[in-house]
Structures are given as C-alpha cells and as structure tokens.
Design a protein around this motif. Structure first.
Motif, PDB file in Angstrom:
ATOM      1  N   GLU A 129       0.817  -1.002   0.362  1.00  0.00           N
ATOM      2  CA  GLU A 129       0.128  -0.395  -0.172  1.00  0.00           C
ATOM      3  C   GLU A 129       1.212   0.986   0.085  1.00  0.00           C
ATOM      4  O   GLU A 129       0.563   1.838  -0.111  1.00  0.00           O
ATOM      5  N   ILE A 130       1.447   0.924   0.834  1.00  0.00           N
ATOM      6  CA  ILE A 130       2.569   2.647   1.369  1.00  0.00           C
ATOM      7  C   ILE A 130       3.699   2.727  -0.514  1.00  0.00           C
ATOM      8  O   ILE A 130       3.231   3.750  -1.089  1.00  0.00           O
ATOM      9  N   ALA A 131       4.118   1.986  -1.341  1.00  0.00           N
ATOM     10  CA  ALA A 131       4.822   1.644  -2.291  1.00  0.00           C
ATOM     11  C   ALA A 131       3.507   2.045  -3.392  1.00  0.00           C
ATOM     12  O   ALA A 131       3.789   3.109  -4.561  1.00  0.00           O
ATOM     13  N   ASP A 132       2.844   1.735  -3.673  1.00  0.00           N
ATOM     14  CA  ASP A 132       1.325   1.784  -4.590  1.00  0.00           C
ATOM     15  C   ASP A 132       0.787   3.038  -3.966  1.00  0.00           C
ATOM     16  O   ASP A 132       0.778   3.799  -5.363  1.00  0.00           O
ATOM     17  N   PHE A 133       0.720   3.759  -2.717  1.00  0.00           N
ATOM     18  CA  PHE A 133       0.253   5.703  -2.893  1.00  0.00           C
ATOM     19  C   PHE A 133       0.851   6.245  -3.355  1.00  0.00           C
ATOM     20  O   PHE A 133       0.716   7.081  -4.378  1.00  0.00           O
ATOM     21  N   ALA A 134       2.482   5.644  -3.100  1.00  0.00           N
ATOM     22  CA  ALA A 134       3.443   6.253  -3.613  1.00  0.00           C
ATOM     23  C   ALA A 134       3.614   6.885  -5.088  1.00  0.00           C
ATOM     24  O   ALA A 134       4.131   7.956  -5.703  1.00  0.00           O
ATOM     25  N   ALA A 135       3.648   5.878  -5.741  1.00  0.00           N
ATOM     26  CA  ALA A 135       3.600   4.717  -7.166  1.00  0.00           C
ATOM     27  C   ALA A 135       2.135   6.583  -7.735  1.00  0.00           C
ATOM     28  O   ALA A 135       2.108   6.727  -8.574  1.00  0.00           O
ATOM     29  N   GLU A 136       0.788   6.056  -7.120  1.00  0.00           N
ATOM     30  CA  GLU A 136       0.042   6.638  -7.638  1.00  0.00           C
ATOM     31  C   GLU A 136       0.359   8.578  -7.523  1.00  0.00           C
ATOM     32  O   GLU A 136      -0.341   8.948  -7.882  1.00  0.00           O
ATOM     33  N   ILE A 137       0.196   9.384  -6.282  1.00  0.00           N
ATOM     34  CA  ILE A 137       0.901  10.121  -6.561  1.00  0.00           C
ATOM     35  C   ILE A 137       1.875  11.095  -6.640  1.00  0.00           C
ATOM     36  O   ILE A 137       2.360  11.915  -6.556  1.00  0.00           O
ATOM     37  N   ASP A 138       2.551  10.367  -7.281  1.00  0.00           N
ATOM     38  CA  ASP A 138       3.688  10.550  -7.595  1.00  0.00           C
ATOM     39  C   ASP A 138       4.906  11.103  -6.581  1.00  0.00           C
ATOM     40  O   ASP A 138       5.202  12.495  -7.552  1.00  0.00           O
ATOM     41  N   ALA A 139       4.795  10.389  -5.672  1.00  0.00           N
ATOM     42  CA  ALA A 139       5.704  11.219  -4.588  1.00  0.00           C
ATOM     43  C   ALA A 139       7.163  11.386  -5.215  1.00  0.00           C
ATOM     44  O   ALA A 139       7.618  10.179  -6.212  1.00  0.00           O
ATOM     45  N   ASP A 140       7.808  12.342  -4.227  1.00  0.00           N
ATOM     46  CA  ASP A 140       9.248  12.510  -4.764  1.00  0.00           C
ATOM     47  C   ASP A 140      10.478  11.147  -3.979  1.00  0.00           C
ATOM     48  O   ASP A 140      11.328  10.800  -4.569  1.00  0.00           O
ATOM     49  N   MET A 141       9.531  11.477  -2.589  1.00  0.00           N
ATOM     50  CA  MET A 141      10.193  10.275  -1.986  1.00  0.00           C
ATOM     51  C   MET A 141       9.464   9.677  -0.774  1.00  0.00           C
ATOM     52  O   MET A 141       8.719  10.355  -0.551  1.00  0.00           O
ATOM     53  N   ILE A 142       9.457   8.792  -0.187  1.00  0.00           N
ATOM     54  CA  ILE A 142       9.003   8.048   0.888  1.00  0.00           C
ATOM     55  C   ILE A 142       9.596   8.293   1.988  1.00  0.00           C
ATOM     56  O   ILE A 142      11.193   7.271   2.215  1.00  0.00           O
ATOM     57  N   VAL A 143       9.403   8.544   3.375  1.00  0.00           N
ATOM     58  CA  VAL A 143      10.096   8.909   4.084  1.00  0.00           C
ATOM     59  C   VAL A 143       9.703   7.971   4.992  1.00  0.00           C
ATOM     60  O   VAL A 143       8.008   8.118   5.820  1.00  0.00           O
ATOM     61  N   MET A 144       9.493   6.805   6.096  1.00  0.00           N
ATOM     62  CA  MET A 144       8.699   6.165   7.320  1.00  0.00           C
ATOM     63  C   MET A 144      10.173   6.608   8.333  1.00  0.00           C
ATOM     64  O   MET A 144      11.199   5.699   8.444  1.00  0.00           O
TER      65      MET A 144
END
Length: 87
Positions: free
Chosen positions: A32-47
């Motif tokens: 879900e995290i990876a898919d959402f990042a792709a859906e919103i065209d995120a620049d990066m993920i911080v977790m």
C-alpha cells in the motif's frame, strides 16, 4: 481513529512547512505504501523503523525493509533514536 491520527500528523508536518496529507488505506502495508507513492507521483518516502534486529526482525519481518526494496522512489528511513539512513 486512524484517520484522525493521520490528519493530526499531517497538520504537524504542515506546521513545519511540509506538504502532507493524512491517508489511511487497508491491505498489505508495504504494498500500500509503495502503490500510494506511485499513485501520487511522490518524490520520496520517509518512514520510521521499529529498531528490531536479529532474530526478532526475521520473525516479525519489516515493512520498512520491503518498502525500501520495492518502492518506485527513494526511501529515507528514520531510526527510533532519530538517526537517518537514505536508501
């Protein structure tokens, strides 16, 4: 409850000048995290990481490890002590 907490965290981030949106999804967390990042065209993920090591990490698994391996964008991880790793 989860949506309220997510929105509070987003409000905190925005108070620091960051763009944030509280989102709650169901499913396999790393996917879900990876898919959402792709859906919103995120620049990066911080977790964050839970700080597990050794056998405990192998038994429990790690959402963060899976996201680092599968995310479509760079992932920055923050340890419980506040130190940061880029992946």
């Amino acid at each position: 409850m989860a949506a309220e907490w997510a929105n509070e965290l987003a409000d905190d981030a925005e108070a620091y000048g960051l763009e944030a949106k509280g989102v709650v999804r169901t499913g396999v967390p790393a996917e879900e995290i990876a898919d959402f990042a792709a859906e919103i065209d995120a620049d990066m993920i911080v977790m964050g990481t839970a700080g597990r090591t050794g056998l405990e990490k192998r038994i429990v698994g790690s959402v963060t490890d899976t996201v680092v391996r599968t995310a479509p964008v760079p992932v920055v991880t923050v340890r419980p002590d506040g130190t940061v790793d880029g992946a």
